[in-house]
Write an enzyme that holds these catalytic residues in place. Structure first.
Site, PDB file in Angstrom:
ATOM      1  CD  GLN A 278      -2.950  -1.046   0.388  1.00  0.00           C
ATOM      2  OE1 GLN A 278      -3.151   0.021  -0.105  1.00  0.00           O
ATOM      3  NE2 GLN A 278      -3.882  -2.028   0.263  1.00  0.00           N
ATOM      4  CB  CYS A 403      -8.219   0.468  -4.671  1.00  0.00           C
ATOM      5  SG  CYS A 403      -8.056  -0.881  -5.672  1.00  0.00           S
TER       6      CYS A 403
HETATM    7  N1  SAH Z   1      -4.280  -7.238   0.589  1.00  0.00           N
HETATM    8  C1  SAH Z   1      -3.036  -6.834   0.089  1.00  0.00           C
HETATM    9  C2  SAH Z   1      -2.830  -6.480  -1.541  1.00  0.00           C
HETATM   10  C3  SAH Z   1      -4.045  -5.898  -2.407  1.00  0.00           C
HETATM   11  S1  SAH Z   1      -3.724  -5.660  -3.874  1.00  0.00           S
HETATM   12  C4  SAH Z   1      -2.634  -5.429   0.638  1.00  0.00           C
HETATM   13  O1  SAH Z   1      -3.387  -4.809   1.231  1.00  0.00           O
HETATM   14  O2  SAH Z   1      -1.267  -4.930   0.640  1.00  0.00           O
HETATM   15  C5  SAH Z   1      -4.501  -6.870  -4.600  1.00  0.00           C
HETATM   16  C6  SAH Z   1      -3.458  -7.985  -4.853  1.00  0.00           C
HETATM   17  O3  SAH Z   1      -4.201  -9.335  -5.691  1.00  0.00           O
HETATM   18  C7  SAH Z   1      -2.042  -7.900  -5.586  1.00  0.00           C
HETATM   19  O4  SAH Z   1      -1.093  -8.398  -4.832  1.00  0.00           O
HETATM   20  C8  SAH Z   1      -2.375  -8.584  -6.761  1.00  0.00           C
HETATM   21  O5  SAH Z   1      -1.191  -9.125  -7.221  1.00  0.00           O
HETATM   22  C9  SAH Z   1      -3.207  -9.927  -6.342  1.00  0.00           C
HETATM   23  N2  SAH Z   1      -4.073 -10.532  -7.502  1.00  0.00           N
HETATM   24  C10 SAH Z   1      -4.590 -10.000  -8.703  1.00  0.00           C
HETATM   25  N3  SAH Z   1      -5.349 -10.802  -9.430  1.00  0.00           N
HETATM   26  C11 SAH Z   1      -5.255 -12.017  -8.433  1.00  0.00           C
HETATM   27  C12 SAH Z   1      -5.805 -13.308  -8.687  1.00  0.00           C
HETATM   28  N4  SAH Z   1      -6.529 -13.653  -9.633  1.00  0.00           N
HETATM   29  N5  SAH Z   1      -5.666 -14.106  -7.528  1.00  0.00           N
HETATM   30  C13 SAH Z   1      -5.066 -14.059  -6.477  1.00  0.00           C
HETATM   31  N6  SAH Z   1      -4.446 -12.581  -6.436  1.00  0.00           N
HETATM   32  C14 SAH Z   1      -4.649 -11.659  -7.370  1.00  0.00           C
END
Ligand code: SAH
Length: 446
Positions: A278, A403
């Site tokens: 983040q 987001c």
């Molecule tokens: N919860 C975390 C990340 C949120 S961002 C935080 O707060 O830091 C969204 C995340 O989803 C990213 O890390 C991205 O790599 C992952 N992502 C995107 N598509 C995905 C999918 N199909 N399956 C699993 N993860 C995925």
């Protein structure tokens, strides 16, 4: 009809001001609801530009940034911060109303005490300049263009990181490094990416070059580190492709350990150049604290952290529950998550590298018991396969962090078809002065 005087009626989904000309809605940047404005329509009605604010709103402030007019990043910097928070709450309220055709109460958007210089990640592009005072520009691409907005400080980026960029620029000029030229495909340095922890002050500099050969890089590194004691690691990333992506696949550590650490809500997290983290650490703490408060976890719960990135939410929640399962698609993020569990001595968490939708489908086949799901998908939202599996797993609670509430409400429509009700809606201002809104929704199974 060259000059039109009109009133700003409302905001659209991107928080641009809306006016109506000949019954047609036009969206404008830089205006505030109820302001009387003058528009220039002398070219044609499809090319209307803002000429003058005739009656400014009381909510208008002078944007505290010299590049506000050029950059296009902080589209709300002309508006009082309290008003920004208010219109973000109203935006979420409207999105829910439009999707569900009923009113949902939305909690006041949680804002920052000091909403400036909050970004912990700076991404700068370099460009050679012909005939100018300085032969190098460093900044952002202007919206929808490949023109650079050259700047020394940005109102929302970390100030130390901005200073490091200026030193890099000086060193590039002194040591005769050219910026990469997209048209001629020559020149060495394409971008610099800086990540900095607010809590540990550890700072990572990633120099993105067009080729592996980086002549004199050890002298460059020495000079840079001598000027900025906060820099704890420097990485060379090689991106030789013609692409709008900043980072390439190949990396070489030039200095330090190749990553930085951040402390977030008493847990230590490894941040590498590529994995998602983040960008607003202070508000991230607010976001996670609120989300976990809404989840109201108990010791016997099994928590599923879907789209878990480097495992932040699951690790922070781990002491409150029996077991955590984290799932994430990006291999480097999963590696970091596993390491983060080790470093923090958390034993009741298991991370899986998988597509969240496929992983959840498998969980339903195994009839795994999940009590609470926290889901935090990327901007485009989740998909039907994932949402239908959530409904089959029947957790007591779902915490949906998003987001982009515009895609979130669409997914919520599916989640509320089978026994779940929306109990709380809580926007959090992760990106002050921009149009973006983060939103947490609590769903419960009755
Ligand atoms: N919860 C975390 C990340 C949120 S961002 C935080 O707060 O830091 C969204 C995340 O989803 C990213 O890390 C991205 O790599 C992952 N992502 C995107 N598509 C995905 C999918 N199909 N399956 C699993 N993860 C995925």
């Amino acid at each position: 009809m060259p000059i039109i005087t009109t009133k700003v009626l409302n905001y659209n989904e991107n928080l641009k001001g809306i006016v109506k000309i000949n019954n047609k809605e036009i969206a404008l940047d830089g205006v505030i609801k109820d302001e009387v404005i003058e528009l220039d329509a002398s070219k044609d009605l499809n090319n209307i530009t803002l000429k003058k604010i005739k009656e400014p709103s009381k909510k208008r402030v002078t944007p505290p940034c010299p590049i506000y007019n050029k950059c296009g990043g902080c589209t709300l910097l002309h508006m009082d911060y309290k008003e920004q928070l208010k219109i973000k709450t109203e935006l979420v309220e409207n999105l829910f109303f439009n999707e569900f055709k009923r009113f949902y109460k939305v909690n006041d958007t949680l804002g920052m005490v000091n909403p400036s210089h909050y970004r912990n990640k700076n991404q700068i592009v370099f460009q050679n300049v012909k005939g100018g005072k300085c032969r190098l520009a460093s900044g952002f691409y202007q919206e929808n263009s490949h023109k650079i907005v050259d700047f020394t400080t940005c109102y929302i980026q970390d100030e130390t990181s901005d200073k490091i960029v200026q030193t890099i620029k000086e060193l590039m000029l002194k040591m005769h490094y050219n910026a990469y030229d997209e048209d001629h495909k020559n020149g060495l340095i394409r971008h610099v990416l800086i990540k900095r922890s607010d809590t540990t002050k550890e700072t990572m500099v990633v120099i993105v070059t067009s080729s592996e050969v980086f002549p004199g890089c050890q002298n460059f590194v020495k000079a840079l580190v001598a000027r900025h004691k906060d820099i704890t690691t420097i990485i060379q990333n090689v991106n030789s492709r013609s692409t709008s992506a900043v980072l390439g696949d190949k990396e070489k550590i030039l200095f330090g350990k190749g990553y930085i650490n951040d402390i977030l809500l008493d847990k230590k997290f490894k941040i590498s150049s590529k994995s998602f983290y983040q960008v607003n650490s202070k508000q991230c703490a607010v976001l996670y604290t609120k989300a976990l408060e809404m989840a109201n976890l108990s010791k016997n719960d099994t928590l599923l952290d879907a789209y878990c990135g480097v495992g932040t939410i699951g690790l922070i929640a781990s002491s409150k529950v029996g077991k955590v399962i984290g799932v994430e698609l990006e291999a480097s993020a999963v590696d970091d998550a596993i390491l983060n569990a080790k470093v923090n001595n958390v034993k009741n968490i298991h991370f899986f590298k998988a597509d969240a939708s496929i992983f959840l489908k498998n969980l339903t086949n195994k009839k795994e018991k999940i009590d609470v799901i926290v889901m935090d998908p990327p901007r485009k939202g989740s998909d039907l396969k994932f949402l239908n599996s959530v409904l089959k797993l029947k957790p007591k609670k779902i915490i949906y962090i998003s987001c982009d509430p515009r895609t979130q409400v669409v997914d919520l429509k599916t989640l509320t078809t089978d026994g779940y009700t929306i109990e709380q809606i809580q926007p959090v201002d992760m990106f002050p002065h921009t149009q973006h809104v983060e939103n947490i929704v609590l769903l419960e199974r009755k």
